[in-house]
Structure formats: C-alpha cells, structure tokens
Scaffold this motif. Structure first.
Motif, mmCIF file in Angstrom:
data_model
loop_
_atom_site.group_PDB
_atom_site.id
_atom_site.type_symbol
_atom_site.label_atom_id
_atom_site.label_comp_id
_atom_site.label_asym_id
_atom_site.label_seq_id
_atom_site.Cartn_x
_atom_site.Cartn_y
_atom_site.Cartn_z
ATOM 1 N N ALA A 62 0.997 -1.124 0.143
ATOM 2 C CA ALA A 62 -0.214 -0.496 0.167
ATOM 3 C C ALA A 62 0.878 1.319 -0.192
ATOM 4 O O ALA A 62 0.100 1.702 -0.205
ATOM 5 N N LEU A 63 1.667 1.011 0.442
ATOM 6 C CA LEU A 63 3.137 2.513 0.063
ATOM 7 C C LEU A 63 3.845 2.227 -1.050
ATOM 8 O O LEU A 63 3.727 1.236 -1.699
ATOM 9 N N ASP A 64 4.154 3.580 -1.687
ATOM 10 C CA ASP A 64 4.842 3.983 -2.610
ATOM 11 C C ASP A 64 5.702 3.946 -2.703
ATOM 12 O O ASP A 64 6.957 3.158 -1.427
ATOM 13 N N ALA A 65 7.339 3.317 -3.438
ATOM 14 C CA ALA A 65 8.066 2.123 -3.481
ATOM 15 C C ALA A 65 9.652 3.552 -2.571
ATOM 16 O O ALA A 65 10.048 2.348 -1.967
ATOM 17 N N LEU A 66 9.227 4.096 -2.530
ATOM 18 C CA LEU A 66 9.793 4.954 -1.693
ATOM 19 C C LEU A 66 9.766 4.777 -0.279
ATOM 20 O O LEU A 66 10.439 4.268 0.705
ATOM 21 N N ALA A 67 8.422 4.763 0.009
ATOM 22 C CA ALA A 67 8.235 4.443 1.376
ATOM 23 C C ALA A 67 8.640 3.369 1.805
ATOM 24 O O ALA A 67 8.837 2.460 2.948
ATOM 25 N N GLU A 68 7.809 2.237 1.154
ATOM 26 C CA GLU A 68 8.443 1.011 0.951
ATOM 27 C C GLU A 68 9.922 0.334 1.180
ATOM 28 O O GLU A 68 10.512 0.001 2.315
ATOM 29 N N PHE A 69 10.650 1.087 0.770
ATOM 30 C CA PHE A 69 12.408 0.961 0.692
ATOM 31 C C PHE A 69 12.779 1.637 2.132
ATOM 32 O O PHE A 69 13.202 0.854 2.663
ATOM 33 N N ARG A 70 12.009 3.116 2.448
ATOM 34 C CA ARG A 70 12.556 3.224 4.054
ATOM 35 C C ARG A 70 11.632 2.409 5.142
ATOM 36 O O ARG A 70 12.868 2.261 5.952
ATOM 37 N N LEU A 71 10.714 2.157 4.766
ATOM 38 C CA LEU A 71 10.022 0.864 5.358
ATOM 39 C C LEU A 71 11.451 0.015 6.223
ATOM 40 O O LEU A 71 10.940 -0.802 7.381
ATOM 41 N N TYR A 72 11.084 -0.937 4.782
ATOM 42 C CA TYR A 72 12.268 -1.942 4.997
ATOM 43 C C TYR A 72 13.301 -2.016 5.643
ATOM 44 O O TYR A 72 13.836 -2.358 5.958
ATOM 45 N N GLN A 73 13.929 -0.675 5.275
ATOM 46 C CA GLN A 73 14.847 -0.476 5.454
ATOM 47 C C GLN A 73 15.041 -0.310 7.210
ATOM 48 O O GLN A 73 16.422 -1.359 7.917
ATOM 49 N N SER A 74 14.123 0.172 7.530
ATOM 50 C CA SER A 74 14.157 0.467 8.682
ATOM 51 C C SER A 74 13.775 -0.658 10.069
ATOM 52 O O SER A 74 14.838 -0.971 11.021
ATOM 53 N N PHE A 75 13.019 -1.201 9.091
ATOM 54 C CA PHE A 75 12.410 -2.831 9.869
ATOM 55 C C PHE A 75 13.658 -3.135 9.689
ATOM 56 O O PHE A 75 14.102 -4.067 10.679
ATOM 57 N N ASN A 76 14.632 -3.232 8.693
ATOM 58 C CA ASN A 76 15.635 -4.390 8.740
ATOM 59 C C ASN A 76 16.639 -4.624 9.932
ATOM 60 O O ASN A 76 17.564 -5.186 10.610
ATOM 61 N N GLU A 77 16.381 -3.174 10.264
ATOM 62 C CA GLU A 77 17.288 -2.464 11.310
ATOM 63 C C GLU A 77 16.664 -3.327 12.901
ATOM 64 O O GLU A 77 17.326 -3.455 13.834
ATOM 65 N N LEU A 78 15.630 -3.374 12.263
ATOM 66 C CA LEU A 78 14.863 -4.045 13.864
ATOM 67 C C LEU A 78 15.362 -5.544 13.981
ATOM 68 O O LEU A 78 15.384 -6.497 15.034
ATOM 69 N N VAL A 79 15.448 -6.542 12.430
ATOM 70 C CA VAL A 79 15.646 -6.872 12.680
ATOM 71 C C VAL A 79 16.724 -7.919 13.438
ATOM 72 O O VAL A 79 17.126 -9.214 14.187
ATOM 73 N N GLY A 80 17.503 -6.816 13.786
ATOM 74 C CA GLY A 80 19.472 -7.964 13.863
ATOM 75 C C GLY A 80 20.440 -8.480 13.313
ATOM 76 O O GLY A 80 19.363 -9.084 11.482
ATOM 77 N N ASP A 81 20.059 -9.280 14.082
ATOM 78 C CA ASP A 81 20.977 -10.559 12.957
ATOM 79 C C ASP A 81 19.798 -11.741 12.456
ATOM 80 O O ASP A 81 20.349 -13.426 12.987
ATOM 81 N N ARG A 82 18.521 -11.845 13.249
ATOM 82 C CA ARG A 82 18.229 -12.627 12.736
ATOM 83 C C ARG A 82 17.804 -12.853 11.330
ATOM 84 O O ARG A 82 18.009 -12.155 10.459
ATOM 85 N N THR A 83 16.726 -13.695 10.883
ATOM 86 C CA THR A 83 17.443 -14.461 9.151
ATOM 87 C C THR A 83 15.848 -13.491 8.916
ATOM 88 O O THR A 83 15.194 -13.356 9.331
ATOM 89 N N ALA A 84 16.191 -13.071 7.515
ATOM 90 C CA ALA A 84 14.496 -12.200 7.104
ATOM 91 C C ALA A 84 14.715 -12.491 5.574
ATOM 92 O O ALA A 84 15.888 -12.404 5.051
ATOM 93 N N VAL A 85 13.591 -13.337 5.200
ATOM 94 C CA VAL A 85 13.105 -12.719 3.737
ATOM 95 C C VAL A 85 12.545 -11.555 3.508
ATOM 96 O O VAL A 85 10.823 -11.466 3.601
ATOM 97 N N TYR A 86 12.761 -10.756 2.527
ATOM 98 C CA TYR A 86 11.674 -9.404 2.064
ATOM 99 C C TYR A 86 11.759 -10.249 0.666
ATOM 100 O O TYR A 86 11.943 -9.615 -0.095
#
Ligand SMILES: Nc1ncnc2c1ncn2[C@@H]1O[C@H](COP(=O)(O)OP(=O)(O)O)[C@@H](O)[C@H]1O
Ligand SMILES: [Mg+2]
Length: 632
Positions: free
Chosen positions: A541-565
């Motif tokens: 539901a987000l635009d490409a740029l917002a998605e990027f920002r969200l994914y990136q900040s989310f990735n910081e929270l994920v830490g060293d866990r495995t993640a599939v985006y």
C-alpha cells in the motif's frame, strides 16, 4: 458456497462421507452426554417416565373411581374414605410427576443446548487444527459447511437428534404401559391400532415428502436468490453503487418478486397439509368407532366393567397417539441422523499430520533451509507455480525475493512456511525434511507479515500479540507498534492499545487504513520473537520510496535474525545479502545486487526500469543517472 443445496452426487462420491446409521449416531450422542453432562441421562430417564406416567395416570384413576362408585352403590354401608384416599394419592402422584417432568424438561433443554455448543467447539477446534492447504479446496469447504449446518439449530442436526431421542424415550415407555394394559383386554386390538396408526403415518410421510420435494426443494433457487438479495442490500461494499446509480427501487422490486414466489409456495404447501389433517381425522374416527364399538359390545354382552371400559378407551387413545409419535420421531431421527453423518464424517477426516509420526524441532541457534529441486503445483492446476527451485537460506541471512506479480514469490514463501507441501523435491531444515517436523512447532520458528493483513475485531494489543489478554505484553505491543511506525496513530487513540479494532463487535471500534494495517502486520512480526522473519509485500500500500524506507528501518530492528523480504519492487535489494530473482515460477538469478548488475540479466533489466522511482532519493541507489531509463 450455498447453504441450501445438498448435492446428492457429491455426497456419494465424497471419499470422506460416511453413513453411520441411526443407532450408531444415537450411541454417539449418548457418548457426548456422558462426556459433557452425565446428569442428562438421569433427566432423560426420569423425564420420560414422568411424562409417560402422566398420560396413563388419569385413565387408571378413572377406572378405580368408577369401580369404587359401583361397589359403593351396590353395598349397604357407604364409606367414601377409600375414594378420598385415592384422590389424595392421585393428586400427590400427579404433582410429583409434574414436578419431575418440568424439572427434567428444563434441565434437558439447557443440557442439550450445552452439549451442542460443546460439539460446535469440537468442530471449530477441528477446523482450526486442519492444515491450511486442506481448507482451500471447495470440497473441504463444502464438508465444513455441512458440518456447520448439522450443529446450527435446536431442532436440526445433532440437537434435533437429542430432542427426538428423548421423544422416543417417552413414547417407548408409553407404548409399553399401553401394551401391558391392552393385552388384558384383547391383544388383537393392539394390532388394529398399530395398523391404523401406520396408515395414518404413511399418508403423513407421503405428504411430507411431496411437500419437501415439490415445494421446499423447488424453492431452493429462490432462497438462494433471496439470500443474495439480502447480501446485496446489506453489504456495505455494494452501498456506493446502489446509491449513486439510484438502484433502490429496482432492487426492492426484485426482492418483492422473490417474496411473491415464496408466498405462492406457502399457499400450496398449506393445502397439502390440509389434506393430511383430513385424512388423519378420518382414520382417527375409524379407530374410535372400532375400539368404542368393540368395548361397548364387551360391556353389553361380555360383562366388561364400566371401570375397565374407561381404562381401555383412554389407553387405546394414548396408545395410538404414542405409535404415531414414535413413527414420526423415527422419521425425524432418520433425517437428523443424516445431518449427524455429515458432522461425524467431517470430524473423522484424517489429518495429514496424524498419519506421520512427527519429530520435535531440534533446539538450535541457527536454522538453515535448503530448497532441493522444489516444484509445486496448486491443487487442480496444470501449470507449475514453482519449478525446480534450488536455494539455500543461511542462518542470519537477509534475502530479497523479487520478480513480477505472479512470478511465484508468495508460493516460495508458502512452501518455506509449510502452508503447502512441495509437489516435487524437498525442503530441508538443518538437513531434515521439514515435513517430518511437528507443524505447530515449525510455525513457531517464523514471524510472517503477509500482503493481505487480517485484522481481528479484538483490542489493538491482542492484534499485535495474537494471544489471549493474559498472554499479551501490552507495553511490548505498544513498543512494536511504534517501531513499525504507528506511533502517531496510537497517540490519537484515547484508549491506546486497548482500543478495539473494527466495528463488528463494538460500535466504537476503530478501522485502520490499508497502510496502517500493513504496519500492524510488521508490529506483529516484530512482537513474535521468532528466528526467521518473512515479509511478503506487507508494504504494497506504500509507494516505492516509502516501502524502501520502511523495509530499511525494519531491517535494523530485525538485527541478526534471518529475514526474507519479498517485493515486486526492488526496494529491499540494496540492504539484503542476496537477491533471488523469480520469473514464471523459476528462480532465474541469485546473488548480490552488484553481482547481478554485473551479470546484466533479468534483474539488471528490472532494476534499470524501476530505478527511476527511487531517483527522488539518489542516495538509495548510487546509480549514475544516465543508466536510468524512463520507459517503465
Ligand atoms: N491458491 C492458489 N491456487 C491456484 N493458483 C495460485 C494460487 N496462488 C497463486 N497461484 C498462481 O501461482 C502463480 C504464482 O503466484 P504467486 O506465488 O502468488 O506469485 P507472486 O507472489 O510472485 O505474485 C500465479 O500464476 C498464481 O496465479
Ligand atoms: Mg505475492
């Protein structure tokens, strides 16, 4: 899916449909009484005895009173004391039976409903425990629908069985008493009554079948139409069009037409039942004539006492009534037993997990997943949704899965999560086929967020924890919601994380926008402290740029866990360790962003087309501007 149609053909071909039979179903229901409310058995017995005894009490008393009066009349010294005692005893007995009957009836109606609710609970537990994959098939939904119908009402399905089993109980006792009384007069009279009652029942059954076939079955399409019209007129999603196209009158007319049709059927149906009433009265009259005639004859010519005359007349009436009731209850039981078959067939469907002996998930810090020649077809589909995928997801790795819509990305995830089992090949976790693991434990390993975010009509905090209130850490839920970007929204809610979502259960429930729901899904994924995080485009539901920002900040929270985006855009590929590119069900490329750009294949093409969306923020992709094509 329609509720009304009962497709005969389906039923016969359904491999899971079983016919258990009335006796077995009665035993099954009795088993449920024993399991959930043992006292019901006692109430059924006492209630039945009380009800049956009440029917005969007065016939008996009538006889005794008349006998006494006759005796008194012919004896010189008048003593009315025995008559008085008799009246007292009778009244006491009547009161006792009445009390027993009332208490039992009350206990039974509450108890039957309670047992039905427990049966519903079992059905829901069965449904919730079924594999996701199984629930997708129309056959399974059909079975579920039938099982649901079997538990739907007081007079239908399983509870209908309970009620008619009890009716049978009363009438069987009643018949036994009657037979005992009538044989003292003449056993043949029993036969006559049985034959006449049977004729009456046959006619009733004939009318009932005719009525069902010609009236109610014929009405099915109209009911479906009616149900559809009800839906259209009450479903909010139609409301816009109906108003803007001014469809109100037009729709009302359509609905009235259906009602008219129903009314015509009703009138016809009533007529059938009038025939039945006439026939029943005719038979009844004939029976009375025979019995009374015979009894009168016996009084006049064979010296039958007036007392016995009264007793036999009343018993004969009660007997024929009981026979009728038994026959009707039997036919009602048969019908309800067929629905109970639906329910039991559903409950007896073997679970895929029962068959295999599952093993617990071995405790480990790191889990590596390996797709080996994995292919997958959705049930009933010709085309492979995934074809020969080979890939290893390392512990702690961040993997971006990209590709156009329909490329097979979600299918890849559903296989990894074991929502479906592979058609060919296998998926290994730390070297063991994932099909060997206990499914529930396996699901614990993953924290997913899907594109279609389902919001429950529960408080916000429970929507994050997905657990009961006492298992919900509200502070933690709030923290995750804020991390997922819902802080502003929370600040606006008076009750914060206690706010009820949706308006289904509470008028003051809050609806979330598409973007907010997706953020809620991210908060859920964060709250569930699982080792592997999977985001399947919860950001669409987000635009490409917002998605990027969200994914990136989310990735910081994920830490060293495995993640599939997962995304059909390339917003996640820059911070991921590797990118897997899917096309038409195949994984066509895998590697780091740089290596794939260098290879200049499908990913590089896609990247060049899409890079323009990120141009606004040039730092994201350090691409020289001339590489950006604008023909996207
Ligand atoms: N439940 C399903 N039943 C049948 N076909 C499906 C189902 N889900 C997806 N497909 C088909 O499988 C293919 C891959 O779909 P999907 O994995 O959802 O793609 P993506 O997530 O990359 O958009 C598509 O052709 C899609 O139509
Ligand atoms: Mg998808």
């Amino acid at each position: 899916m329609n509720l009304f149609k009962r497709n005969k053909k389906d039923e016969n071909t359904d491999e899971f449909h079983k016919e258990y039979g009335v006796i077995s179903n009665c035993r099954y229901i009795l088993g449920k009484f024993v399991k959930y409310r043992k006292s019901l058995i006692l109430f059924i017995i006492t209630g039945s005895i009380a009800a049956a005894s009440m029917t005969y009490l007065w016939s008996f008393i009538g006889k005794l009173v008349i006998d006494m009066i006759e005796q008194q009349a012919s004896s010189p010294d008048k003593d009315i004391k025995p008559l008085l005692y008799l009246t007292l005893i009778t009244s006491a007995a009547e009161l006792l039976f009445m009390w027993l009957n009332t208490v039992s009836s009350m206990k039974m109606s509450v108890g039957f409903t309670y047992v039905r609710l427990m049966i519903i609970k079992e059905r829901i537990a069965k449904t919730l425990g079924m594999e996701y994959e199984a629930l997708e098939t129309p056959e399974m939904l059909d079975r579920l629908q039938k099982a649901k119908r079997a538990t739907a009402g007081d007079w239908q399905g399983v509870q209908g069985m309970m009620t008619y089993m009890q009716v049978m109980g009363v009438q069987i006792i009643s018949v036994t008493i009657a037979v005992a009384i009538m044989t003292t007069f003449n056993p043949w009279i029993i036969l006559i009554i049985v034959v006449l009652s049977f004729a009456q029942f046959l006619f009733f059954d004939y009318i009932r079948k005719k009525d069902k076939k010609e009236m109610w079955d014929a009405m099915m399409p109209h009911w479906r139409k009616l149900e559809y019209m009800e839906n259209v007129t009450t479903d909010f999603s139609y409301a816009k069009d109906i108003r803007l196209f001014g469809m109100q009158k037009y729709l009302a007319k359509k609905q009235i037409d259906v009602y008219d049709e129903e009314l015509r059927h009703w009138i016809k149906s009533r007529q059938y039942w009038v025939y039945n009433t006439i026939f029943a009265h005719g038979i009844s009259l004939l029976r009375q004539l025979i019995i009374i005639g015979w009894l009168v004859y016996s009084v006049v010519f064979n010296g039958l006492s007036i007392g016995n005359f009264t007793l036999y007349t009343a018993s004969a009436a009660a007997f024929s009534n009981a026979i009728n009731e038994i026959l009707q209850a039997l036919s009602a039981l048969r019908e309800r037993s067929a629905h109970t078959d639906d329910y039991r067939s559903f409950m007896d469907i073997p679970s895929a997990d029962d068959k295999a002996q599952t093993i617990p998930i071995p405790p480990a810090d790191k889990y590596t997943f390996e797709f080996k020649n994995v292919s997958f077809k959705y049930r009933g589909q010709e085309k492979y949704a995934l074809k020969n995928v080979n890939l290893t997801l390392h512990a702690g790795e961040k993997l971006a899965v990209v590709g156009l819509n329909g490329a097979g990305k979600s299918t890849f995830i559903k296989l990894l999560l074991r929502l479906y089992d592979v058609t060919e090949g296998c998926i290994l976790m730390n070297g063991t086929d994932i099909r060997k693991f206990d499914r529930k434990e396996y699901y614990e390993l993953f924290a997913p967020a899907f594109q279609d975010v389902m919001v429950f009509a529960f408080p916000v905090a429970e929507n994050v924890s997905m657990k009961e209130p006492f298992n919900t850490d509200k502070a933690e839920a709030e923290k995750m919601l804020r991390l997922a970007g819902l802080g502003d929204k929370l600040d606006k809610l008076e009750k914060g994380v206690d706010t009820e979502l949706l308006k289904v259960l509470y008028d003051d429930g809050v609806d979330l926008s598409g973007g907010e729901k997706q953020k809620l899904a991210l908060a859920r994924a964060l709250y569930k402290k699982s080792k592997i995080i999977v985001l399947d485009e919860p950001t669409a539901a987000l635009d490409a740029l917002a998605e990027f920002r969200l994914y990136q900040s989310f990735n910081e929270l994920v830490g060293d866990r495995t993640a599939v985006y997962i995304s059909h855009r390339l917003s996640s590929t820059r911070f991921c360790d590797r990118v897997a590119m899917f096309k038409d069900g195949e994984m066509v490329e895998i590697g780091t962003h740089d290596s794939l750009m260098e290879a200049d294949g499908a990913y590089a093409d896609m990247f060049r087309v899409q890079a323009q969306y990120y141009v606004e923020d040039k730092d994201i992709f350090d691409v020289p501007c001339q590489e950006v094509t604008s023909n996207g």
